[in-house]
Design a protein around this motif. Structure first.
Motif, PDB file in Angstrom:
ATOM      1  N   VAL A 426      12.183 -17.937  23.491  1.00  0.00           N
ATOM      2  CA  VAL A 426      13.742 -18.537  24.461  1.00  0.00           C
ATOM      3  C   VAL A 426      14.494 -19.438  23.930  1.00  0.00           C
ATOM      4  CG1 VAL A 426      12.890 -20.218  26.472  1.00  0.00           C
ATOM      5  CG2 VAL A 426      11.045 -18.195  26.290  1.00  0.00           C
ATOM      6  N   ASP A 427      15.917 -18.589  24.640  1.00  0.00           N
ATOM      7  CA  ASP A 427      16.729 -19.746  24.103  1.00  0.00           C
ATOM      8  C   ASP A 427      16.880 -21.165  24.032  1.00  0.00           C
ATOM      9  OD1 ASP A 427      17.400 -17.540  23.023  1.00  0.00           O
ATOM     10  OD2 ASP A 427      18.506 -16.999  24.295  1.00  0.00           O
ATOM     11  N   ASN A 428      16.477 -22.002  22.663  1.00  0.00           N
ATOM     12  CA  ASN A 428      17.053 -23.466  23.146  1.00  0.00           C
ATOM     13  C   ASN A 428      15.789 -24.414  23.759  1.00  0.00           C
ATOM     14  OD1 ASN A 428      19.505 -23.606  22.130  1.00  0.00           O
ATOM     15  ND2 ASN A 428      20.439 -22.555  24.191  1.00  0.00           N
ATOM     16  N   PHE A 429      14.872 -24.065  23.526  1.00  0.00           N
ATOM     17  CA  PHE A 429      13.361 -24.626  24.197  1.00  0.00           C
ATOM     18  C   PHE A 429      12.933 -25.442  23.692  1.00  0.00           C
ATOM     19  CE2 PHE A 429       8.832 -24.685  24.582  1.00  0.00           C
ATOM     20  CZ  PHE A 429       8.556 -24.446  25.630  1.00  0.00           C
ATOM     21  N   LYS A 430      13.134 -26.012  22.672  1.00  0.00           N
ATOM     22  CA  LYS A 430      12.571 -27.232  21.908  1.00  0.00           C
ATOM     23  C   LYS A 430      13.738 -28.639  22.653  1.00  0.00           C
ATOM     24  CE  LYS A 430      12.889 -29.345  17.194  1.00  0.00           C
ATOM     25  NZ  LYS A 430      12.913 -30.762  17.841  1.00  0.00           N
ATOM     26  N   LYS A 431      15.297 -27.870  23.614  1.00  0.00           N
ATOM     27  CA  LYS A 431      15.572 -29.018  23.860  1.00  0.00           C
ATOM     28  C   LYS A 431      14.569 -29.605  25.300  1.00  0.00           C
ATOM     29  CE  LYS A 431      19.912 -27.864  21.704  1.00  0.00           C
ATOM     30  NZ  LYS A 431      21.325 -27.936  21.943  1.00  0.00           N
ATOM     31  N   ILE A 432      14.594 -28.543  25.492  1.00  0.00           N
ATOM     32  CA  ILE A 432      13.502 -28.830  26.896  1.00  0.00           C
ATOM     33  C   ILE A 432      12.205 -29.518  26.953  1.00  0.00           C
ATOM     34  CG2 ILE A 432      12.142 -28.196  28.754  1.00  0.00           C
ATOM     35  CD1 ILE A 432      13.724 -25.097  28.942  1.00  0.00           C
ATOM     36  N   ASN A 433      11.772 -29.577  25.875  1.00  0.00           N
ATOM     37  CA  ASN A 433      10.712 -30.143  25.446  1.00  0.00           C
ATOM     38  C   ASN A 433      11.285 -31.736  24.848  1.00  0.00           C
ATOM     39  OD1 ASN A 433       8.469 -28.427  25.359  1.00  0.00           O
ATOM     40  ND2 ASN A 433       8.405 -27.711  24.068  1.00  0.00           N
ATOM     41  N   ASP A 434      12.575 -31.522  24.278  1.00  0.00           N
ATOM     42  CA  ASP A 434      12.733 -32.884  24.016  1.00  0.00           C
ATOM     43  C   ASP A 434      13.452 -34.142  24.989  1.00  0.00           C
ATOM     44  OD1 ASP A 434      12.020 -32.853  20.776  1.00  0.00           O
ATOM     45  OD2 ASP A 434      13.983 -31.827  20.867  1.00  0.00           O
ATOM     46  N   SER A 435      14.339 -33.153  25.872  1.00  0.00           N
ATOM     47  CA  SER A 435      14.629 -34.267  26.566  1.00  0.00           C
ATOM     48  C   SER A 435      13.844 -34.347  27.899  1.00  0.00           C
ATOM     49  CB  SER A 435      15.614 -32.948  26.984  1.00  0.00           C
ATOM     50  OG  SER A 435      15.225 -31.734  27.300  1.00  0.00           O
ATOM     51  N   LEU A 436      12.631 -32.751  28.537  1.00  0.00           N
ATOM     52  CA  LEU A 436      12.155 -33.030  29.331  1.00  0.00           C
ATOM     53  C   LEU A 436      10.490 -33.677  29.176  1.00  0.00           C
ATOM     54  CD1 LEU A 436      13.992 -30.263  31.791  1.00  0.00           C
ATOM     55  CD2 LEU A 436      13.955 -32.592  31.975  1.00  0.00           C
ATOM     56  N   GLY A 437       9.988 -33.314  28.153  1.00  0.00           N
ATOM     57  CA  GLY A 437       8.836 -33.713  27.394  1.00  0.00           C
ATOM     58  C   GLY A 437       7.833 -32.703  27.742  1.00  0.00           C
ATOM     59  N   HIS A 438       6.837 -32.336  26.919  1.00  0.00           N
ATOM     60  CA  HIS A 438       5.987 -31.298  26.691  1.00  0.00           C
ATOM     61  C   HIS A 438       5.529 -30.303  27.786  1.00  0.00           C
ATOM     62  CE1 HIS A 438       6.539 -31.082  22.416  1.00  0.00           C
ATOM     63  NE2 HIS A 438       6.595 -32.361  22.349  1.00  0.00           N
ATOM     64  N   HIS A 439       4.705 -31.960  28.366  1.00  0.00           N
ATOM     65  CA  HIS A 439       4.616 -30.779  30.161  1.00  0.00           C
ATOM     66  C   HIS A 439       5.706 -30.203  30.938  1.00  0.00           C
ATOM     67  CE1 HIS A 439       6.783 -34.333  31.837  1.00  0.00           C
ATOM     68  NE2 HIS A 439       6.492 -34.118  32.892  1.00  0.00           N
ATOM     69  N   ILE A 440       6.442 -30.403  31.309  1.00  0.00           N
ATOM     70  CA  ILE A 440       7.344 -29.937  31.669  1.00  0.00           C
ATOM     71  C   ILE A 440       7.582 -28.040  30.580  1.00  0.00           C
ATOM     72  CG2 ILE A 440       9.862 -28.864  31.967  1.00  0.00           C
ATOM     73  CD1 ILE A 440       8.559 -31.000  33.636  1.00  0.00           C
ATOM     74  N   GLY A 441       8.177 -27.906  28.899  1.00  0.00           N
ATOM     75  CA  GLY A 441       7.361 -27.458  28.154  1.00  0.00           C
ATOM     76  C   GLY A 441       6.830 -25.768  28.682  1.00  0.00           C
ATOM     77  N   ASP A 442       5.710 -26.877  28.868  1.00  0.00           N
ATOM     78  CA  ASP A 442       4.445 -26.401  28.983  1.00  0.00           C
ATOM     79  C   ASP A 442       4.703 -25.641  30.383  1.00  0.00           C
ATOM     80  OD1 ASP A 442       3.166 -27.272  26.676  1.00  0.00           O
ATOM     81  OD2 ASP A 442       1.866 -28.546  27.405  1.00  0.00           O
ATOM     82  N   LYS A 443       4.866 -25.925  31.291  1.00  0.00           N
ATOM     83  CA  LYS A 443       5.222 -25.171  32.711  1.00  0.00           C
ATOM     84  C   LYS A 443       6.218 -23.601  32.319  1.00  0.00           C
ATOM     85  CE  LYS A 443       3.500 -29.375  35.264  1.00  0.00           C
ATOM     86  NZ  LYS A 443       3.022 -30.391  36.643  1.00  0.00           N
ATOM     87  N   VAL A 444       7.025 -24.347  31.938  1.00  0.00           N
ATOM     88  CA  VAL A 444       8.422 -23.085  31.735  1.00  0.00           C
ATOM     89  C   VAL A 444       7.434 -21.726  30.779  1.00  0.00           C
ATOM     90  CG1 VAL A 444       9.975 -22.947  30.145  1.00  0.00           C
ATOM     91  CG2 VAL A 444       9.939 -24.721  31.395  1.00  0.00           C
TER      92      VAL A 444
END
Length: 701
Positions: A426-444
Motif C-alpha cells: 500500500v503506497d504511503n501507508f506509513k503516513k496514514i499511521n503517522d497522521s491518523l494513528g495506528h488504529h485507523i491504519g489497522d482498519k484500513v
C-alpha cells in the motif's frame, strides 16, 4: 463343646479379674513413687525459686548498682551456683537447673529436653508443673515467668543497665508474664523402688504362670470328655464350611462383577437382558433392575447408529462377532429413559453361566470423554490457525504462505503450469499511521484484505506478510496476459475511496510480480524477486505494477545498501548543512536563510536530498535527520548573531512525521532554551500535500 465354651468364658473372666488386680497394684506403686518424687521435686523447686525471689527483691530494694564488680551478685548468677552446690551435695542423685532458651549467661542455656519443656508450657499456659520419666531419671519441671523485678534487666534492651547491655546480647524484650525458662530438677530412680518393682514383677509373673498351668490342666480334662462331640462337630462344620465357601465365592463374584463395578454390566441371553447391576440402571435412568430385565439392548438405542446403520441389524452383527472372536469391543449409541442419547464403549464377552451360554456385556459412558476430545481438537485447530494466520486480517501469514507457495511450486511442476506471485504494498501507508494513528491504519488494512479476498479464487492464496504488504499466489496458464489483467484489477480496486471514522482515504498500491519457473525455481527467490519488482513500481511513481527482471535485483541491492549507508552516515557525521539566502526582491536585502541538507559520502562524493530523502522518509530515518538539521542550523544562527551578523529568519523544512510526533514540540522548546534561540527567528516549512493528509491534526499542531 458347650462345656468348653463355659470353661473358656469362666477362665477368661478370672484371668481378667486377676490381671486387673495386678495392674491396679502396679499403678498404685507407680503413683506412690511419683507422688514422693513430686513432693521432693516441688520442695526443692520452691526452695530454689523462693531463694531467688527473696534475693532478687533484696538486691533491688538495696539499690545495688550494676557494674563489672557487682555483676556476679545478680540472682541469675547466684541461683546457678546454689543449684550446682545442692547437686554436688547429693552426689548427682538430684540435679537442679534453672535454664532459658535464650539465656544471658551461656551456663543457663537449655538443652534439647529443657527446650521441649519450655515450648510445652508456652502451649499449655495453665499448667504449673510437669513430672517426666525418661530412662533412669524423673524430672520435675516448673515454668519460670517474667515478674516486675525481672523487667529491669530482661525488658527492653535500651532500658537495661549499661553494664548488662555491654556484656550480654540476648534475653531482652520480654514482657510481664512471659515464660523466660524452666526450673528443671532431675531425680535419679532409687534402688529401693527398682527392687520393689522387680519383686512385684516376679510375683505377678509366677502367679500368672501357675494360673495358666492350672487352666491348661483343666482344659485337658474337659477336652477328653468332649472328644466324641468335637469329632461330630468337626465333620458337620467341614461340610457347612464348604457350602458356605461356595456360596460366598459366587456372592463375591456377583458383587465384584456387578454391584461394585463402576461400569454398567448386564448379562445377555437370546438378545435379552437377564441380569444387570445398579450402575446400568443409573446410567439408563430407570427406576429399578426389573425395568430392564427382558429388554433388548437394541431397543434401548436410537433407530439408527451414528454410522448410519440400523441398530437392530448392527446389534445382531456385534453379537455374532463377539461369539466368533471370543471378545468384541465397539462404540454404541444408547438412549436413556428420558430420551437423552449418549455414546458408550461396549465390551461383549461370551461366558458360561449355570451351564448356559450367555454374553457378559460391560457398558462405559464415554460421552464426556468424546466431548473433551472434541474440545481438545477444536483448541488444537484454533492454535494451528493462530500460528498460521495473521491476527489482524485473519489471512494466512508468512509461515502458511511459504508452505502453500512450496505446494504450488510442486503442483505447477507436476502439471506443467505457471505460478504467479504478486507482492502488493500500500503506497504511503506509513503516513496514514503517522497522521491518523495506528488504529485507523489497522482498519484500513482490514478493508484492503477484504477487497483483495473478494477478487481471489478459491485455489489462490492471499496472505499478509506484515505491515502493509500482501501477497497473492495464483496458478495460471499464460503468465503476462493473466498477470497484467489481475494487476490492473487490483489497482482499480484501490482507486475506490475508503471511509473510516469520518476520514475519506484515497489509496493506491505498488505491485511486483514474479513467475515460476520463468524467474525462479525456489520459494524464497520467488518472493524476493516479486519484492524487488514491487520496489521498481514504487520508484517508477507508485500506483502501478512491474514484472521482475534481473536488473531489479541490482536496484534492490542498491536500495538496501543505501539504507545501510544512510544509517552509517548518521553515526559518522557525514551530513552537511548549506544555507541558501532568501532575498527581498524590492530592496535586495537578505531576509533569511533556508537550511538545506547534503550528504558528503566518503566514496560517492556529494549526494543531493532527492536521492536519499524519500528512502529516509520510508524507513523513518527522516525524523532523526530533521532533528539533526534543526540543532545544527539553530546553533549556527546563534553563533552568527553573537558575532553581530543578522542572518534573518531561519527556515527549516519539516517532514510531516516530525510534525505529528508528540516529542517534536518539547524537543524544539528545549533546543531553543539551550541555545537562546528566539521564536521569531524560526520558520518551519511543511509540504502542503502532506499537511492535507490530516488537516485537523496539522492545524492543531
Amino acid at each position: 463343646m458347650r462345656n468348653m465354651r463355659y470353661f473358656f468364658i469362666i477362665a477368661l473372666l478370672l484371668f481378667i479379674v486377676v490381671g486387673y488386680k495386678i495392674y491396679e497394684q502396679y499403678l498404685t506403686m507407680e503413683k506412690t513413687q511419683q507422688e514422693l518424687l513430686l513432693g521432693e521435686g516441688k520442695s526443692l523447686s520452691n526452695f530454689t525459686l523462693a531463694f531467688r525471689e527473696t534475693y532478687q527483691k533484696s538486691f533491688i530494694s538495696h539499690h545495688v548498682p550494676l557494674d563489672n564488680r557487682t555483676l556476679n551478685l545478680l540472682p541469675v548468677k547466684t541461683i546457678g551456683a546454689i543449684s550446682q552446690k545442692l547437686s554436688e551435695e547429693v552426689n548427682g542423685v538430684v540435679e537442679i537447673r534453672t535454664v532459658s532458651d535464650r539465656p544471658r549467661n551461656p551456663k543457663n542455656r537449655a538443652n534439647a529436653f529443657e527446650k521441649r519443656m519450655i515450648d510445652y508450657f508456652r502451649q499449655h499456659p495453665g499448667e504449673e508443673s510437669k513430672i517426666v520419666n525418661e530412662g533412669n531419671n524423673f524430672f520435675y519441671v516448673r515454668p519460670m515467668y517474667i515478674t516486675t523485678t525481672c523487667l529491669k534487666c530482661h525488658g527492653k534492651r535500651q532500658e537495661a543497665p549499661k553494664t548488662i547491655r555491654d556484656r550480654y546480647t540476648q534475653a531482652y524484650n520480654y514482657s510481664l508474664g512471659d515464660i523466660r525458662g524452666v526450673s528443671s530438677i532431675r531425680i535419679a530412680k532409687s534402688g529401693l523402688a527398682e527392687r520393689l518393682f522387680s519383686d512385684f514383677k516376679i510375683a505377678a509373673f509366677t502367679s500368672s504362670f501357675l494360673y495358666l498351668l492350672l487352666l491348661f490342666a483343666l482344659w485337658g480334662l474337659i477336652r477328653k470328655m468332649g472328644e466324641m462331640e468335637r469329632n461330630y462337630a468337626r465333620d458337620l462344620e467341614r461340610e457347612v464350611e464348604e457350602k458356605t465357601r461356595e456360596v460366598a465365592k459366587q456372592k463375591d463374584v456377583f458383587e465384584t462383577l456387578f454391584e461394585k463395578s463402576s461400569d454398567g454390566i448386564f448379562i445377555l441371553e437370546d438378545q435379552q437382558i437377564i441380569q444387570c447391576n445398579e450402575k446400568i440402571v443409573e446410567m439408563l435412568r430407570y427406576e429399578s433392575k426389573e425395568d430392564l430385565i427382558g429388554k433388548r439392548p437394541a431397543r434401548l438405542s436410537p433407530d439408527v447408529q451414528p454410522d448410519g446403520r440400523d441398530s437392530l441389524e448392527k446389534g445382531d452383527e456385534m453379537v455374532e462377532r463377539a461369539r466368533a472372536d471370543g471378545h468384541h469391543q465397539f462404540e454404541w449409541m444408547h438412549t436413556r429413559r428420558d430420551g437423552e442419547a449418549f455414546l458408550a464403549d461396549v465390551i461383549m464377552t461370551p461366558i458360561t453361566l449355570e451351564g448356559r451360554s450367555v454374553l457378559h456385556v460391560v457398558l462405559r459412558d464415554i460421552s464426556e470423554k468424546k466431548k473433551a476430545e472434541a474440545k481438545l481438537l477444536e483448541q488444537k485447530n484454533a492454535l494451528h490457525h493462530q500460528a498460521h494466520h495473521d491476527a489482524l486480517t485473519n489471512l494466512p501469514n508468512r509461515s502458511l504462505l511459504l508452505d502453500r507457495l512450496g505446494q504450488g511450486v510442486k503442483r505447477a511442476e507436476r502439471n506443467g503450469t505457471i505460478l504467479a506471485v504478486f507482492f502488493i504494498d500500500v503506497d504511503n501507508f506509513k503516513k496514514i499511521n503517522d497522521s491518523l494513528g495506528h488504529h485507523i491504519g489497522d482498519k484500513v488494512l482490514i478493508r484492503v484484505a477484504e477487497r483483495l479476498s473478494s477478487m481471489t479464487r478459491g485455489e489462490d492464496t492471499l496472505a499478509r506478510l506484515g505491515g502493509d504488504e500482501f501477497t497473492i499466489v495464483t496458478e495460471c496458464s499464460s503468465s503476462a496476459q493473466f498477470a497484467s489483467r489481475l494487476a490492473r484489477d487490483i489497482l482499480d480496486l484501490f482507486q475506490e475511496p475508503i471511509t473510516i471514522e469520518g476520514h475519506t482515504l484515497h489509496l493506491s498500491a505498488s505491485i511486483g510480480i514474479s513467475f515460476y519457473p520463468q524467474d525462479a525455481m525456489s520459494v524464497q527467490d520467488l518472493l524476493k524477486y516479486a519484492d524487488a519488482a514491487m520496489y521498481k513500481a514504487k520508484n517508477d511513481g507508485k500506483n502501478t505494477y512491474r514484472f521482475y527482471s534481473p536488473e531489479m535485483t541490482r536496484l534492490l541491492i542498491e536500495r538496501v545498501t543505501m539504507e545501510q549507508e544512510l544509517r552509517q552516515a548518521m553515526a559518522s557525521d557525514q551530513f552537511r548543512v548549506y544555507y541558501q539566502p532568501q532575498m527581498d526582491a524590492t530592496s535586495g536585502r537578505v531576509t533569511g536563510l533556508e537550511a538545506l541538507i547534503r550528504w558528503e559520502h566518503p566514496d560517492k562524493g556529494m549526494i543531493l536530498p532527492d536521492t536519499f530523502i524519500p528512502l529516509a522518509e520510508e524507513t523513518g530515518l527522516i525524523i532523526e535527520i530533521d532533528r539533526w538539521v534543526m540543532r545544527t542550523a539553530m546553533r549556527q544562527v546563534r553563533v552568527w548573531r553573537d558575532e553581530g551578523v543578522d542572518p534573518g529568519v531561519l527556515s527549516l523544512n519539516l517532514a510531516v512525521q516530525q510534525l505529528m510526533s508528540n516529542e517534536f514540540i518539547p524537543l524544539l522548546k528545549a533546543e531553543m532554551e539551550a541555545t537562546g534561540f528566539l521564536p521569531e527567528w524560526l520558520e518551519l516549512e511543511v509540504i502542503e500535500r502532506e499537511m492535507m493528509t490530516n488537516p485537523e491534526k496539522s492545524i492543531e499542531r
